[in-house]
Scaffold this motif. Structure first.
Motif, PDB file in Angstrom:
ATOM      1  N   ILE A 170       0.843  -1.188   0.000  1.00  0.00           N
ATOM      2  CA  ILE A 170       0.000   0.000   0.000  1.00  0.00           C
ATOM      3  C   ILE A 170       0.881   1.242   0.000  1.00  0.00           C
ATOM      4  CG2 ILE A 170      -1.715   1.342   1.317  1.00  0.00           C
ATOM      5  CD1 ILE A 170      -2.836  -1.226   0.080  1.00  0.00           C
ATOM      6  N   ILE A 171       0.557   2.187  -0.895  1.00  0.00           N
ATOM      7  CA  ILE A 171       1.216   3.488  -0.926  1.00  0.00           C
ATOM      8  C   ILE A 171       0.265   4.449  -0.216  1.00  0.00           C
ATOM      9  CG2 ILE A 171       2.213   5.299  -2.372  1.00  0.00           C
ATOM     10  CD1 ILE A 171       3.513   2.513  -2.802  1.00  0.00           C
ATOM     11  N   ASN A 172       0.676   4.926   0.947  1.00  0.00           N
ATOM     12  CA  ASN A 172      -0.136   5.872   1.726  1.00  0.00           C
ATOM     13  C   ASN A 172       0.389   7.280   1.442  1.00  0.00           C
ATOM     14  OD1 ASN A 172      -0.131   7.560   4.471  1.00  0.00           O
ATOM     15  ND2 ASN A 172      -2.003   6.350   4.347  1.00  0.00           N
ATOM     16  N   VAL A 173      -0.495   8.183   1.024  1.00  0.00           N
ATOM     17  CA  VAL A 173      -0.110   9.557   0.705  1.00  0.00           C
ATOM     18  C   VAL A 173      -0.892  10.502   1.601  1.00  0.00           C
ATOM     19  CG1 VAL A 173       0.008  11.317  -1.104  1.00  0.00           C
ATOM     20  CG2 VAL A 173       0.343   8.909  -1.692  1.00  0.00           C
ATOM     21  N   VAL A 174      -0.170  11.416   2.256  1.00  0.00           N
ATOM     22  CA  VAL A 174      -0.779  12.443   3.101  1.00  0.00           C
ATOM     23  C   VAL A 174      -0.393  13.795   2.524  1.00  0.00           C
ATOM     24  CG1 VAL A 174      -0.945  13.425   5.410  1.00  0.00           C
ATOM     25  CG2 VAL A 174      -0.579  10.963   5.135  1.00  0.00           C
ATOM     26  N   ALA A 175      -1.388  14.528   2.022  1.00  0.00           N
ATOM     27  CA  ALA A 175      -1.149  15.873   1.474  1.00  0.00           C
ATOM     28  C   ALA A 175      -1.697  16.899   2.458  1.00  0.00           C
ATOM     29  CB  ALA A 175      -1.841  16.017   0.123  1.00  0.00           C
ATOM     30  N   THR A 176      -0.890  17.905   2.755  1.00  0.00           N
ATOM     31  CA  THR A 176      -1.275  18.973   3.679  1.00  0.00           C
ATOM     32  C   THR A 176      -1.162  20.298   2.950  1.00  0.00           C
ATOM     33  OG1 THR A 176      -0.337  17.669   5.487  1.00  0.00           O
ATOM     34  CG2 THR A 176      -0.807  19.979   5.952  1.00  0.00           C
ATOM     35  N   ASP A 177      -2.171  21.169   3.107  1.00  0.00           N
ATOM     36  CA  ASP A 177      -2.114  22.473   2.447  1.00  0.00           C
ATOM     37  C   ASP A 177      -1.637  23.550   3.424  1.00  0.00           C
ATOM     38  OD1 ASP A 177      -4.351  23.107   3.987  1.00  0.00           O
ATOM     39  OD2 ASP A 177      -5.732  23.144   2.300  1.00  0.00           O
ATOM     40  N   LEU A 178      -1.561  24.784   2.944  1.00  0.00           N
ATOM     41  CA  LEU A 178      -1.082  25.895   3.769  1.00  0.00           C
ATOM     42  C   LEU A 178      -1.966  26.146   4.982  1.00  0.00           C
ATOM     43  CD1 LEU A 178      -0.037  28.378   0.944  1.00  0.00           C
ATOM     44  CD2 LEU A 178       1.472  27.089   2.453  1.00  0.00           C
ATOM     45  N   ALA A 179      -3.244  25.796   4.877  1.00  0.00           N
ATOM     46  CA  ALA A 179      -4.188  26.000   5.978  1.00  0.00           C
ATOM     47  C   ALA A 179      -4.210  24.803   6.941  1.00  0.00           C
ATOM     48  CB  ALA A 179      -5.591  26.251   5.425  1.00  0.00           C
ATOM     49  N   ASP A 180      -3.282  23.876   6.763  1.00  0.00           N
ATOM     50  CA  ASP A 180      -3.153  22.669   7.598  1.00  0.00           C
ATOM     51  C   ASP A 180      -4.293  21.674   7.432  1.00  0.00           C
ATOM     52  OD1 ASP A 180      -0.657  23.266   8.631  1.00  0.00           O
ATOM     53  OD2 ASP A 180      -1.479  24.383  10.328  1.00  0.00           O
ATOM     54  N   ASN A 181      -5.015  21.724   6.318  1.00  0.00           N
ATOM     55  CA  ASN A 181      -5.997  20.685   5.997  1.00  0.00           C
ATOM     56  C   ASN A 181      -5.219  19.487   5.465  1.00  0.00           C
ATOM     57  OD1 ASN A 181      -8.363  22.244   6.511  1.00  0.00           O
ATOM     58  ND2 ASN A 181      -8.019  23.303   4.590  1.00  0.00           N
ATOM     59  N   GLU A 182      -5.671  18.295   5.823  1.00  0.00           N
ATOM     60  CA  GLU A 182      -4.991  17.068   5.399  1.00  0.00           C
ATOM     61  C   GLU A 182      -5.927  16.173   4.618  1.00  0.00           C
ATOM     62  OE1 GLU A 182      -1.618  15.629   8.574  1.00  0.00           O
ATOM     63  OE2 GLU A 182      -3.514  14.584   8.528  1.00  0.00           O
ATOM     64  N   THR A 183      -5.361  15.534   3.617  1.00  0.00           N
ATOM     65  CA  THR A 183      -6.064  14.474   2.886  1.00  0.00           C
ATOM     66  C   THR A 183      -5.173  13.246   2.928  1.00  0.00           C
ATOM     67  OG1 THR A 183      -7.160  16.043   1.433  1.00  0.00           O
ATOM     68  CG2 THR A 183      -7.043  13.782   0.670  1.00  0.00           C
ATOM     69  N   ILE A 184      -5.750  12.114   3.281  1.00  0.00           N
ATOM     70  CA  ILE A 184      -4.998  10.858   3.363  1.00  0.00           C
ATOM     71  C   ILE A 184      -5.661   9.857   2.418  1.00  0.00           C
ATOM     72  CG2 ILE A 184      -4.235   8.982   4.861  1.00  0.00           C
ATOM     73  CD1 ILE A 184      -4.590  10.986   7.229  1.00  0.00           C
ATOM     74  N   VAL A 185      -4.855   9.291   1.522  1.00  0.00           N
ATOM     75  CA  VAL A 185      -5.370   8.321   0.559  1.00  0.00           C
ATOM     76  C   VAL A 185      -4.390   7.153   0.449  1.00  0.00           C
ATOM     77  CG1 VAL A 185      -6.079   7.959  -1.841  1.00  0.00           C
ATOM     78  CG2 VAL A 185      -6.533  10.133  -0.759  1.00  0.00           C
ATOM     79  N   ASP A 186      -4.941   5.938   0.368  1.00  0.00           N
ATOM     80  CA  ASP A 186      -4.128   4.740   0.169  1.00  0.00           C
ATOM     81  C   ASP A 186      -4.308   4.244  -1.261  1.00  0.00           C
ATOM     82  OD1 ASP A 186      -3.232   4.712   2.797  1.00  0.00           O
ATOM     83  OD2 ASP A 186      -4.823   3.367   3.476  1.00  0.00           O
ATOM     84  N   PHE A 187      -3.191   3.880  -1.893  1.00  0.00           N
ATOM     85  CA  PHE A 187      -3.195   3.325  -3.248  1.00  0.00           C
ATOM     86  C   PHE A 187      -2.470   1.991  -3.215  1.00  0.00           C
ATOM     87  CE2 PHE A 187      -3.576   7.852  -3.837  1.00  0.00           C
ATOM     88  CZ  PHE A 187      -4.457   7.987  -4.884  1.00  0.00           C
ATOM     89  N   GLU A 188      -2.905   1.071  -4.050  1.00  0.00           N
ATOM     90  CA  GLU A 188      -2.221  -0.211  -4.127  1.00  0.00           C
ATOM     91  C   GLU A 188      -1.062  -0.104  -5.093  1.00  0.00           C
ATOM     92  OE1 GLU A 188      -3.383  -4.791  -5.049  1.00  0.00           O
ATOM     93  OE2 GLU A 188      -4.835  -3.559  -3.962  1.00  0.00           O
ATOM     94  N   ALA A 189       0.097  -0.660  -4.687  1.00  0.00           N
ATOM     95  CA  ALA A 189       1.302  -0.581  -5.524  1.00  0.00           C
ATOM     96  C   ALA A 189       1.176  -1.457  -6.759  1.00  0.00           C
ATOM     97  CB  ALA A 189       2.527  -0.964  -4.724  1.00  0.00           C
TER      98      ALA A 189
END
Length: 189
Positions: A170-189
């Protein structure tokens, strides 16, 4: 309610006229309607939550105006937008909306050190950070690290550890913006 287009007297006018009508501009249309009074019912739980989020977002947008460097980022995005937004408007929207992870390209990841993962992250201005974790199918953490911004919306992560069991990882990606909002998504390798 009435809609007045191309009216010389009402063009770009908004506000209340006496206690009888309210004039608003919506999507380039001037809308005339009955004046709405104050709400008499207390807000429900969902309305209170939205008001709290809006208050938080407005506070964030105000703080951006006080920070010259961050204001310049939002102003540059506002200047390039086609909707005529201001730096304040985009900061408000950024505080409301978390970044969106559109895709992770895993085709070049074979489990070797140096294999790249390309990540498409969209946000009002741009993501502040993108963190990638690779986890084997059995739950063992292979590695975690920061992706590097390549160009607008495109980030790249380069593997630093070998993964002998790519299938099911699993590739886990956590993206955070300037306002500190987070999005977490898992992708299969």
């Amino acid at each position: 309610m009435a809609i007045a287009n191309k009216n010389l007297f009402l063009a770009k006018l908004s506000g209340s006229i006496g206690n009888q009508m309210t004039v608003r501009v919506r999507r380039e249309n001037t809308v005339l309607g009955k004046k709405v009074g104050a709400y008499s019912l207390p807000p429900n739980e969902q309305q209170s939550a939205v008001r709290d989020r809006f208050s938080m977002a407005a506070g964030y947008a105000q703080s951006i105006l006080a920070d010259a460097a961050k204001k310049a980022l939002y102003q540059a995005a506002a200047d390039s937008s086609k909707v005529g937004a201001s730096a304040y408007n985009l900061a408000l929207k950024d505080a409301f909306d978390a970044p969106e992870i559109k895709e992770v390209q895993t085709t070049k990841y074979k489990g070797n050190i140096g294999d790249p993962l390309s990540i498409d992250v969209r946000d009002v201005v741009d993501a502040a950070s993108v963190v990638v974790s690779i986890v084997k199918a059995d739950g063992t953490l292979v590695e975690t690290g920061n992706a590097v911004k390549q160009r607008k919306w495109r980030w790249q992560y380069t593997a630093t550890a070998a993964n002998d069991a790519v299938a099911g990882s699993i590739i886990n990606v956590v993206a955070t913006d300037l306002a500190d909002n987070e999005t977490i998504v898992d992708f299969e390798a």
